[in-house]
Design an enzyme around this catalytic site. Structure first.
Site, PDB file in Angstrom:
ATOM      1  N   ARG A 238       0.791  -1.231   0.000  1.00 29.06           N
ATOM      2  CA  ARG A 238       0.000   0.000   0.000  1.00 29.06           C
ATOM      3  C   ARG A 238       0.823   1.280   0.000  1.00 29.06           C
ATOM      4  NH1 ARG A 238      -2.652  -4.093   1.985  1.00 29.06           N
ATOM      5  NH2 ARG A 238      -4.900  -4.273   1.747  1.00 29.06           N
TER       6      ARG A 238
ATOM      7  N   ASN B   8       9.060   4.382  -1.395  1.00 31.23           N
ATOM      8  CA  ASN B   8      10.185   4.831  -0.569  1.00 31.23           C
ATOM      9  C   ASN B   8      11.027   3.635  -0.126  1.00 31.23           C
ATOM     10  OD1 ASN B   8       9.459   3.889   2.224  1.00 31.23           O
ATOM     11  ND2 ASN B   8       7.700   5.258   1.959  1.00 31.23           N
TER      12      ASN B   8
ATOM     13  N   ARG C  99       9.021 -10.470  -1.302  1.00 29.37           N
ATOM     14  CA  ARG C  99       8.794 -10.935  -2.667  1.00 29.37           C
ATOM     15  C   ARG C  99      10.007 -11.598  -3.317  1.00 29.37           C
ATOM     16  NH1 ARG C  99       3.422 -11.427  -2.846  1.00 29.37           N
ATOM     17  NH2 ARG C  99       2.348  -9.466  -2.418  1.00 29.37           N
TER      18      ARG C  99
END
Length: 208
Positions: free
Chosen positions: A76, A160, A171
């Protein structure tokens, strides 16, 4: 899949933010060795990772599936501007019929998995979409509901450093979806060499 780094924040912005807390600007070296050591010590070792949020990276990511796009949406604290399906289906409409086994030709539009059964099913779904586009005047907003998950897209992605650490840690894991694992590694590879120390420990040990 292709990942291009469009822009990034210089390291001295992050070291300046850290030094703001103690007003130790006179000890800095404008993003040099002293500042790199400071960022590593405060941001990584001491886990004051909010200071890493001052570092921002902008990527152009091409040739990923819509399935991967869904995975990206779970992260998000990042900004996504995605290629519009609505305005880009016209290219597919011009194509000739797709036949099972035409993997090289289909790869222009879909992400292949190297599983022949799955990839042929994806080609059938692509042909189904092409047929509907070629034979109807229906709104593309309706037609796009039959897009296969493997259909290719692209996006500009901004994130960021703190959030990127989280992304790469999760991931690049062997338990992650193979495509997003490839993306995590490609993003790491696209980073400026002088920034990679921030993310090295986010990779599995055999890849860092």
């Amino acid at each position: 899949m292709q990942v291009t780094l469009l822009n990034h924040t210089p390291l001295n912005i992050c070291s300046h933010a850290i030094r703001t807390c103690w007003q130790s600007f006179d000890k800095g070296d404008n993003g040099g060795e002293k500042d790199v050591e400071l960022i590593d010590r405060v941001g990584n070792k001491f886990k004051h990772a909010s200071t890493l949020e001052h570092l921002y990276y902008n990527f152009y990511i091409q040739g990923i599936s819509r399935a991967l796009l869904q995975e990206l949406a779970r992260h998000r604290i990042a900004s996504l501007s995605v290629k519009s399906t609505r305005y880009t289906l016209k290219e597919l409409k011009k194509e000739e019929k797709f036949e099972v086994g035409q993997f090289e030709r289909a790869a222009k539009f879909i992400v292949l998995t190297n599983d022949e059964m799955v990839d042929n099913a994806s080609i059938k779904a692509l042909e189904n979409l092409r047929e509907i586009l070629a034979s109807t005047t229906k709104s593309l907003d309706i037609v796009k509901y039959c897009l296969p998950e493997c259909y290719k897209t692209e996006l500009t992605w901004s994130i960021n450093a703190r959030s990127l650490q989280n992304f790469i840690s999760l991931r690049s894991s062997k338990s992650a979806l193979w495509e997003i694992r490839n993306l995590a590694n490609a993003i790491y590879d696209a980073l400026p060499n002088e920034h990679k120390f921030i993310f090295e420990k986010c990779l599995p040990e055999d890849e860092s």
